[in-house]
Design a protein around this motif. Structure first.
Motif, PDB file in Angstrom:
ATOM      1  N   ALA A  51       0.858  -1.149  -0.067  1.00  0.00           N
ATOM      2  CA  ALA A  51      -0.077  -0.087   0.069  1.00  0.00           C
ATOM      3  C   ALA A  51       0.905   1.250   0.144  1.00  0.00           C
ATOM      4  O   ALA A  51       0.743   2.165  -0.513  1.00  0.00           O
ATOM      5  CB  ALA A  51      -1.023   0.046   1.194  1.00  0.00           C
ATOM      6  N   SER A  52       1.874   1.227   0.817  1.00  0.00           N
ATOM      7  CA  SER A  52       2.929   2.257   0.974  1.00  0.00           C
ATOM      8  C   SER A  52       3.386   2.808  -0.485  1.00  0.00           C
ATOM      9  O   SER A  52       3.697   3.776  -1.044  1.00  0.00           O
ATOM     10  CB  SER A  52       3.892   2.133   1.765  1.00  0.00           C
ATOM     11  N   ALA A  53       3.911   1.722  -1.100  1.00  0.00           N
ATOM     12  CA  ALA A  53       4.537   1.734  -2.530  1.00  0.00           C
ATOM     13  C   ALA A  53       3.428   2.096  -3.404  1.00  0.00           C
ATOM     14  O   ALA A  53       3.968   3.264  -4.346  1.00  0.00           O
ATOM     15  CB  ALA A  53       5.120   0.343  -2.853  1.00  0.00           C
ATOM     16  N   MET A  54       2.191   1.647  -3.541  1.00  0.00           N
ATOM     17  CA  MET A  54       1.536   2.166  -4.288  1.00  0.00           C
ATOM     18  C   MET A  54       1.024   3.669  -4.143  1.00  0.00           C
ATOM     19  O   MET A  54       0.902   4.488  -5.320  1.00  0.00           O
ATOM     20  CB  MET A  54       0.025   1.413  -4.213  1.00  0.00           C
ATOM     21  N   GLY A  55       1.056   3.955  -2.872  1.00  0.00           N
ATOM     22  CA  GLY A  55       0.627   5.393  -2.665  1.00  0.00           C
ATOM     23  C   GLY A  55       1.721   6.243  -2.970  1.00  0.00           C
ATOM     24  O   GLY A  55       1.342   7.381  -3.888  1.00  0.00           O
ATOM     25  N   ALA A  56       2.870   6.031  -2.587  1.00  0.00           N
ATOM     26  CA  ALA A  56       3.974   6.887  -3.277  1.00  0.00           C
ATOM     27  C   ALA A  56       4.037   6.787  -4.680  1.00  0.00           C
ATOM     28  O   ALA A  56       4.320   8.036  -5.460  1.00  0.00           O
ATOM     29  CB  ALA A  56       5.233   6.313  -2.457  1.00  0.00           C
ATOM     30  N   GLY A  57       4.267   5.607  -5.415  1.00  0.00           N
ATOM     31  CA  GLY A  57       4.367   5.631  -6.910  1.00  0.00           C
ATOM     32  C   GLY A  57       3.253   6.212  -7.553  1.00  0.00           C
ATOM     33  O   GLY A  57       3.465   6.915  -8.532  1.00  0.00           O
ATOM     34  N   THR A  58       2.214   6.140  -7.259  1.00  0.00           N
ATOM     35  CA  THR A  58       0.901   6.799  -8.138  1.00  0.00           C
ATOM     36  C   THR A  58       0.934   8.305  -7.790  1.00  0.00           C
ATOM     37  O   THR A  58       0.684   8.909  -8.771  1.00  0.00           O
ATOM     38  CB  THR A  58      -0.399   6.135  -7.687  1.00  0.00           C
ATOM     39  N   ALA A  59       1.264   8.627  -6.471  1.00  0.00           N
ATOM     40  CA  ALA A  59       1.343  10.124  -6.305  1.00  0.00           C
ATOM     41  C   ALA A  59       2.331  10.758  -7.149  1.00  0.00           C
ATOM     42  O   ALA A  59       2.475  11.720  -7.724  1.00  0.00           O
ATOM     43  CB  ALA A  59       1.559  10.409  -4.771  1.00  0.00           C
ATOM     44  N   PHE A  60       3.642  10.177  -7.207  1.00  0.00           N
ATOM     45  CA  PHE A  60       4.850  10.511  -7.857  1.00  0.00           C
ATOM     46  C   PHE A  60       4.204  10.534  -9.232  1.00  0.00           C
ATOM     47  O   PHE A  60       4.462  11.523 -10.148  1.00  0.00           O
ATOM     48  CB  PHE A  60       5.963   9.844  -7.815  1.00  0.00           C
ATOM     49  N   ALA A  61       3.975   9.481  -9.760  1.00  0.00           N
ATOM     50  CA  ALA A  61       3.366   9.349 -11.286  1.00  0.00           C
ATOM     51  C   ALA A  61       2.494  10.359 -11.642  1.00  0.00           C
ATOM     52  O   ALA A  61       2.384  10.855 -12.867  1.00  0.00           O
ATOM     53  CB  ALA A  61       2.979   7.999 -11.848  1.00  0.00           C
ATOM     54  N   GLY A  62       1.484  10.577 -10.789  1.00  0.00           N
ATOM     55  CA  GLY A  62       0.428  11.264 -11.159  1.00  0.00           C
ATOM     56  C   GLY A  62       0.701  12.783 -11.257  1.00  0.00           C
ATOM     57  O   GLY A  62       0.116  13.565 -12.141  1.00  0.00           O
ATOM     58  N   ALA A  63       1.653  13.396 -10.347  1.00  0.00           N
ATOM     59  CA  ALA A  63       2.167  14.592 -10.306  1.00  0.00           C
ATOM     60  C   ALA A  63       3.050  14.982 -11.586  1.00  0.00           C
ATOM     61  O   ALA A  63       2.939  15.909 -12.251  1.00  0.00           O
ATOM     62  CB  ALA A  63       3.010  15.145  -9.059  1.00  0.00           C
ATOM     63  N   TYR A  64       3.769  13.768 -12.118  1.00  0.00           N
ATOM     64  CA  TYR A  64       4.462  13.850 -13.240  1.00  0.00           C
ATOM     65  C   TYR A  64       3.533  14.014 -14.480  1.00  0.00           C
ATOM     66  O   TYR A  64       3.845  14.926 -15.431  1.00  0.00           O
ATOM     67  CB  TYR A  64       5.508  12.498 -13.423  1.00  0.00           C
ATOM     68  N   LEU A  65       2.675  13.068 -14.613  1.00  0.00           N
ATOM     69  CA  LEU A  65       1.665  13.172 -15.737  1.00  0.00           C
ATOM     70  C   LEU A  65       0.899  14.377 -15.728  1.00  0.00           C
ATOM     71  O   LEU A  65       0.630  14.910 -16.936  1.00  0.00           O
ATOM     72  CB  LEU A  65       0.771  12.180 -15.487  1.00  0.00           C
ATOM     73  N   SER A  66       0.621  15.063 -14.712  1.00  0.00           N
ATOM     74  CA  SER A  66      -0.096  16.106 -14.519  1.00  0.00           C
ATOM     75  C   SER A  66       0.456  17.319 -15.531  1.00  0.00           C
ATOM     76  O   SER A  66      -0.138  18.299 -15.977  1.00  0.00           O
ATOM     77  CB  SER A  66      -0.445  16.585 -13.255  1.00  0.00           C
ATOM     78  N   TYR A  67       1.911  17.266 -15.452  1.00  0.00           N
ATOM     79  CA  TYR A  67       2.418  18.411 -16.378  1.00  0.00           C
ATOM     80  C   TYR A  67       2.025  18.380 -17.762  1.00  0.00           C
ATOM     81  O   TYR A  67       1.708  19.284 -18.419  1.00  0.00           O
ATOM     82  CB  TYR A  67       4.021  18.056 -16.063  1.00  0.00           C
ATOM     83  N   PHE A  68       2.198  17.084 -18.287  1.00  0.00           N
ATOM     84  CA  PHE A  68       1.997  16.865 -19.815  1.00  0.00           C
ATOM     85  C   PHE A  68       0.230  16.845 -20.193  1.00  0.00           C
ATOM     86  O   PHE A  68      -0.020  17.308 -21.112  1.00  0.00           O
ATOM     87  CB  PHE A  68       2.380  15.444 -20.253  1.00  0.00           C
ATOM     88  N   LEU A  69      -0.438  16.302 -19.186  1.00  0.00           N
ATOM     89  CA  LEU A  69      -1.925  16.588 -19.400  1.00  0.00           C
ATOM     90  C   LEU A  69      -2.501  17.800 -19.111  1.00  0.00           C
ATOM     91  O   LEU A  69      -3.573  18.175 -19.496  1.00  0.00           O
ATOM     92  CB  LEU A  69      -2.907  15.549 -18.288  1.00  0.00           C
TER      93      LEU A  69
END
Length: 289
Positions: free
Chosen positions: A225-243
Protein backbone atom coordinates in the motif's frame (compact mmCIF):
# COMPACT_ATOMS: atom_id res chain seq x y z
CA UNK A 1 11.82 11.94 -26.96
CA UNK A 2 13.91 11.37 -23.84
CA UNK A 3 14.53 15.10 -23.44
CA UNK A 4 10.81 15.79 -23.70
CA UNK A 5 10.02 13.22 -21.00
CA UNK A 6 12.56 14.84 -18.65
CA UNK A 7 11.17 18.36 -19.03
CA UNK A 8 9.19 18.30 -15.74
CA UNK A 9 12.42 17.72 -13.83
CA UNK A 10 13.78 21.03 -15.14
CA UNK A 11 11.33 23.01 -13.02
CA UNK A 12 11.73 23.32 -9.28
CA UNK A 13 7.99 23.54 -8.64
CA UNK A 14 7.48 20.25 -10.48
CA UNK A 15 10.30 18.52 -8.59
CA UNK A 16 8.79 19.71 -5.32
CA UNK A 17 5.33 18.59 -6.40
CA UNK A 18 6.52 15.11 -7.35
CA UNK A 19 8.53 14.26 -4.25
CA UNK A 20 6.07 15.90 -1.85
CA UNK A 21 3.19 14.02 -3.48
CA UNK A 22 5.16 10.78 -3.19
CA UNK A 23 5.82 11.45 0.50
CA UNK A 24 2.17 12.13 1.27
CA UNK A 25 1.04 9.21 -0.89
CA UNK A 26 3.37 6.80 0.90
CA UNK A 27 2.19 7.86 4.36
CA UNK A 28 -1.46 7.78 3.27
CA UNK A 29 -0.90 4.30 1.87
CA UNK A 30 0.55 3.13 5.17
CA UNK A 31 -2.43 4.40 7.15
CA UNK A 32 -4.91 3.18 4.54
CA UNK A 33 -4.22 -0.40 5.65
CA UNK A 34 -5.50 0.37 9.15
CA UNK A 35 -8.39 2.42 7.74
CA UNK A 36 -9.42 -0.52 5.53
CA UNK A 37 -9.22 -3.05 8.38
CA UNK A 38 -11.19 -0.88 10.81
CA UNK A 39 -13.83 0.09 8.26
CA UNK A 40 -12.99 3.77 8.68
CA UNK A 41 -13.32 4.80 5.04
CA UNK A 42 -15.99 7.39 5.79
CA UNK A 43 -13.95 8.62 8.75
CA UNK A 44 -11.12 9.71 6.47
CA UNK A 45 -13.61 11.65 4.36
CA UNK A 46 -15.08 13.22 7.48
CA UNK A 47 -11.71 14.37 8.83
CA UNK A 48 -10.67 15.80 5.48
CA UNK A 49 -13.78 18.00 5.42
CA UNK A 50 -13.72 18.79 9.13
CA UNK A 51 -10.44 20.70 8.82
CA UNK A 52 -12.11 23.58 6.94
CA UNK A 53 -13.41 25.50 10.00
CA UNK A 54 -10.04 25.03 11.70
CA UNK A 55 -8.30 26.68 8.75
CA UNK A 56 -10.73 29.61 8.89
CA UNK A 57 -10.35 30.07 12.67
CA UNK A 58 -6.57 29.87 12.38
CA UNK A 59 -6.64 32.66 9.79
CA UNK A 60 -8.78 34.87 12.06
CA UNK A 61 -6.46 34.29 15.04
CA UNK A 62 -3.25 34.67 13.07
CA UNK A 63 -2.19 31.07 13.75
CA UNK A 64 -0.63 28.56 11.33
CA UNK A 65 -3.24 26.97 9.11
CA UNK A 66 -1.93 23.48 9.88
CA UNK A 67 -2.47 23.97 13.60
CA UNK A 68 -6.08 25.02 13.13
CA UNK A 69 -6.78 22.23 10.66
CA UNK A 70 -5.27 19.58 12.92
CA UNK A 71 -7.18 20.85 15.99
CA UNK A 72 -10.42 20.90 14.01
CA UNK A 73 -9.85 17.37 12.73
CA UNK A 74 -9.17 16.05 16.23
CA UNK A 75 -12.26 17.83 17.58
CA UNK A 76 -14.40 16.22 14.88
CA UNK A 77 -12.91 12.79 15.59
CA UNK A 78 -13.52 13.15 19.34
CA UNK A 79 -17.10 14.32 18.73
CA UNK A 80 -17.82 11.34 16.48
CA UNK A 81 -16.46 8.89 19.06
CA UNK A 82 -18.39 10.61 21.88
CA UNK A 83 -21.72 10.54 20.02
CA UNK A 84 -21.22 6.93 18.93
CA UNK A 85 -20.49 5.76 22.49
CA UNK A 86 -23.32 7.71 24.10
CA UNK A 87 -26.17 7.23 21.66
CA UNK A 88 -27.86 4.53 19.63
CA UNK A 89 -27.12 6.25 16.32
CA UNK A 90 -25.25 4.14 13.76
CA UNK A 91 -21.63 5.01 13.08
CA UNK A 92 -22.15 5.97 9.44
CA UNK A 93 -24.92 8.39 10.43
CA UNK A 94 -22.71 9.94 13.12
CA UNK A 95 -19.87 10.46 10.66
CA UNK A 96 -22.20 11.98 8.07
CA UNK A 97 -23.75 14.43 10.52
CA UNK A 98 -20.46 15.55 12.07
CA UNK A 99 -18.45 16.05 8.89
CA UNK A 100 -21.25 17.94 7.10
CA UNK A 101 -21.75 20.13 10.18
CA UNK A 102 -18.03 20.97 10.37
CA UNK A 103 -17.77 21.57 6.64
CA UNK A 104 -20.85 23.80 6.70
CA UNK A 105 -19.41 25.76 9.62
CA UNK A 106 -16.20 26.23 7.69
CA UNK A 107 -18.08 27.60 4.68
CA UNK A 108 -19.95 30.05 6.93
CA UNK A 109 -16.73 31.28 8.55
CA UNK A 110 -14.98 31.71 5.20
CA UNK A 111 -17.93 33.71 3.86
CA UNK A 112 -18.31 35.90 6.97
CA UNK A 113 -14.59 36.58 7.40
CA UNK A 114 -13.05 36.88 3.93
CA UNK A 115 -9.37 36.02 3.79
CA UNK A 116 -6.70 35.06 1.32
CA UNK A 117 -7.71 31.41 1.77
CA UNK A 118 -9.31 30.12 -1.41
CA UNK A 119 -11.96 27.47 -0.82
CA UNK A 120 -10.93 25.86 -4.11
CA UNK A 121 -7.41 25.31 -2.74
CA UNK A 122 -8.80 23.62 0.38
CA UNK A 123 -11.20 21.44 -1.58
CA UNK A 124 -8.99 20.52 -4.55
CA UNK A 125 -5.45 21.17 -3.32
CA UNK A 126 -2.58 22.98 -5.04
CA UNK A 127 0.62 20.99 -4.76
CA UNK A 128 2.17 22.86 -7.70
CA UNK A 129 2.20 26.03 -5.63
CA UNK A 130 3.27 24.44 -2.35
CA UNK A 131 5.27 26.70 -0.02
CA UNK A 132 8.41 25.77 1.90
CA UNK A 133 6.48 26.00 5.16
CA UNK A 134 3.98 23.42 3.91
CA UNK A 135 6.82 21.13 2.85
CA UNK A 136 8.35 21.36 6.32
CA UNK A 137 4.95 20.65 7.84
CA UNK A 138 4.58 17.51 5.74
CA UNK A 139 8.03 16.29 6.71
CA UNK A 140 7.17 16.72 10.40
CA UNK A 141 3.83 14.94 9.99
CA UNK A 142 5.37 12.09 8.03
CA UNK A 143 8.12 11.71 10.63
CA UNK A 144 5.57 11.69 13.44
CA UNK A 145 3.40 9.04 11.77
CA UNK A 146 6.41 6.84 11.04
CA UNK A 147 7.56 7.20 14.66
CA UNK A 148 4.13 6.11 15.93
CA UNK A 149 4.19 3.12 13.58
CA UNK A 150 7.69 2.15 14.67
CA UNK A 151 6.85 2.38 18.38
CA UNK A 152 3.26 1.10 18.47
CA UNK A 153 2.72 -0.46 15.04
CA UNK A 154 2.47 -4.02 16.40
CA UNK A 155 -0.10 -2.99 19.01
CA UNK A 156 -2.09 -1.05 16.41
CA UNK A 157 -2.07 -4.07 14.12
CA UNK A 158 -3.35 -6.34 16.91
CA UNK A 159 -6.05 -3.82 17.83
CA UNK A 160 -7.09 -3.39 14.18
CA UNK A 161 -7.59 -7.16 13.77
CA UNK A 162 -9.19 -7.93 17.13
CA UNK A 163 -9.92 -5.09 19.56
CA UNK A 164 -11.41 -7.47 22.13
CA UNK A 165 -8.25 -9.58 22.25
CA UNK A 166 -6.08 -6.47 22.46
CA UNK A 167 -8.12 -5.28 25.43
CA UNK A 168 -7.96 -8.73 27.06
CA UNK A 169 -4.14 -8.82 27.02
CA UNK A 170 -3.93 -5.41 28.69
CA UNK A 171 -3.46 -2.99 25.81
CA UNK A 172 -4.92 0.49 26.22
CA UNK A 173 -7.31 0.40 23.27
CA UNK A 174 -8.55 3.94 23.91
CA UNK A 175 -4.98 5.22 23.56
CA UNK A 176 -4.44 3.16 20.41
CA UNK A 177 -7.63 4.54 18.90
CA UNK A 178 -6.57 8.08 19.78
CA UNK A 179 -3.13 7.52 18.22
CA UNK A 180 -4.60 6.24 14.98
CA UNK A 181 -7.20 9.00 14.84
CA UNK A 182 -4.47 11.58 15.44
CA UNK A 183 -2.34 10.11 12.64
CA UNK A 184 -5.27 10.07 10.22
CA UNK A 185 -6.18 13.66 11.12
CA UNK A 186 -2.59 14.83 10.68
CA UNK A 187 -2.22 13.10 7.32
CA UNK A 188 -5.57 14.49 6.19
CA UNK A 189 -4.15 17.97 6.86
CA UNK A 190 -1.01 17.19 4.87
CA UNK A 191 -2.85 15.55 1.98
CA UNK A 192 -5.29 18.47 1.82
CA UNK A 193 -2.52 20.60 0.31
CA UNK A 194 -1.67 17.89 -2.23
CA UNK A 195 -5.03 16.59 -3.49
CA UNK A 196 -7.54 18.68 -1.53
CA UNK A 197 -10.19 17.75 0.99
CA UNK A 198 -12.46 16.07 -1.54
CA UNK A 199 -9.87 13.54 -2.76
CA UNK A 200 -8.13 12.79 0.55
CA UNK A 201 -10.52 9.90 1.11
CA UNK A 202 -9.20 8.14 -2.02
CA UNK A 203 -5.57 8.34 -0.86
CA UNK A 204 -6.58 7.01 2.56
CA UNK A 205 -8.57 4.07 1.17
CA UNK A 206 -7.52 2.98 -2.33
CA UNK A 207 -3.94 1.80 -1.60
CA UNK A 208 -4.98 -0.29 1.40
CA UNK A 209 -7.99 -1.76 -0.39
CA UNK A 210 -5.82 -2.67 -3.38
CA UNK A 211 -3.10 -4.28 -1.27
CA UNK A 212 -5.76 -6.17 0.70
CA UNK A 213 -6.76 -7.97 -2.52
CA UNK A 214 -3.18 -8.97 -3.26
CA UNK A 215 -1.95 -10.47 0.01
CA UNK A 216 -3.10 -12.11 3.22
CA UNK A 217 -0.06 -10.93 5.21
CA UNK A 218 -0.43 -7.57 6.93
CA UNK A 219 3.24 -6.58 6.66
CA UNK A 220 3.18 -7.18 2.92
CA UNK A 221 -0.06 -5.23 2.78
CA UNK A 222 1.64 -2.29 4.50
CA UNK A 223 4.59 -2.40 2.10
CA UNK A 224 2.40 -2.77 -0.98
CA UNK A 225 0.00 0.00 0.00
CA UNK A 226 2.84 2.41 0.83
CA UNK A 227 4.58 1.64 -2.48
CA UNK A 228 1.37 2.11 -4.43
CA UNK A 229 0.54 5.36 -2.66
CA UNK A 230 3.99 6.82 -3.23
CA UNK A 231 4.31 5.53 -6.79
CA UNK A 232 0.92 6.71 -8.02
CA UNK A 233 1.36 10.09 -6.33
CA UNK A 234 4.75 10.63 -7.99
CA UNK A 235 3.51 9.41 -11.38
CA UNK A 236 0.32 11.45 -11.09
CA UNK A 237 2.20 14.66 -10.37
CA UNK A 238 4.54 13.89 -13.28
CA UNK A 239 1.74 13.12 -15.75
CA UNK A 240 -0.25 16.18 -14.72
CA UNK A 241 2.44 18.34 -16.33
CA UNK A 242 1.82 16.80 -19.77
CA UNK A 243 -1.95 16.51 -19.32
CA UNK A 244 -2.25 20.06 -17.96
CA UNK A 245 -4.85 18.73 -15.55
CA UNK A 246 -5.53 18.62 -11.84
CA UNK A 247 -2.63 16.95 -10.05
CA UNK A 248 -4.85 15.49 -7.35
CA UNK A 249 -7.34 14.26 -9.93
CA UNK A 250 -4.63 12.47 -11.93
CA UNK A 251 -3.22 10.84 -8.78
CA UNK A 252 -6.59 9.54 -7.65
CA UNK A 253 -7.50 8.39 -11.18
CA UNK A 254 -4.30 6.32 -11.32
CA UNK A 255 -5.11 4.74 -7.97
CA UNK A 256 -8.64 3.95 -9.15
CA UNK A 257 -7.38 2.33 -12.37
CA UNK A 258 -4.94 0.15 -10.44
CA UNK A 259 -7.66 -0.86 -7.99
CA UNK A 260 -10.01 -1.90 -10.81
CA UNK A 261 -7.25 -3.90 -12.50
CA UNK A 262 -6.36 -5.68 -9.24
CA UNK A 263 -10.03 -6.28 -8.42
CA UNK A 264 -10.38 -8.16 -11.71
CA UNK A 265 -6.97 -9.83 -12.00
CA UNK A 266 -5.77 -10.51 -8.42
CA UNK A 267 -4.52 -14.13 -8.38
CA UNK A 268 -6.42 -15.23 -5.26
CA UNK A 269 -9.06 -12.62 -4.44
CA UNK A 270 -9.84 -11.14 -7.86
CA UNK A 271 -13.13 -11.52 -9.70
CA UNK A 272 -11.65 -13.87 -12.31
CA UNK A 273 -10.00 -16.00 -9.61
CA UNK A 274 -13.30 -16.21 -7.76
CA UNK A 275 -15.07 -17.32 -10.92
CA UNK A 276 -12.45 -20.01 -11.57
CA UNK A 277 -12.75 -21.23 -7.97
CA UNK A 278 -16.54 -21.51 -8.27
CA UNK A 279 -16.27 -23.43 -11.53
CA UNK A 280 -13.71 -25.80 -9.99
CA UNK A 281 -15.99 -26.36 -6.99
CA UNK A 282 -18.95 -27.08 -9.25
CA UNK A 283 -16.87 -29.49 -11.31
CA UNK A 284 -15.78 -31.30 -8.13
CA UNK A 285 -19.37 -31.62 -6.94
CA UNK A 286 -20.54 -32.93 -10.30
CA UNK A 287 -17.68 -35.45 -10.36
CA UNK A 288 -18.56 -36.64 -6.87
CA UNK A 289 -22.18 -37.02 -7.89
Amino acid sequence: MTESLLIPFDYEYMRNAMWVSALVGGVCGLLSCFVALKGWSLLGDALSHAVVPGVAVAWMLGLPFALGAFASGLAAAWLMVFIRRNSRIREDAVIGVVFTAFFGLGLVLLSLFPSNIRLQTIVFGNVLGIAQGDILQMLIIAGGVLAVMALRGHDLMLWAFDAAHARAIGLNTALLQALLLGCVAAVAVAAMVTVGAVLVIAMLVAPGATAYLLTDRFRRMLAGASAMGAGTAFAGAYLSYFLDGSTGGVIVSLQALIFVAVLILAPRHGLLAGRRARRAAQATLQGAA
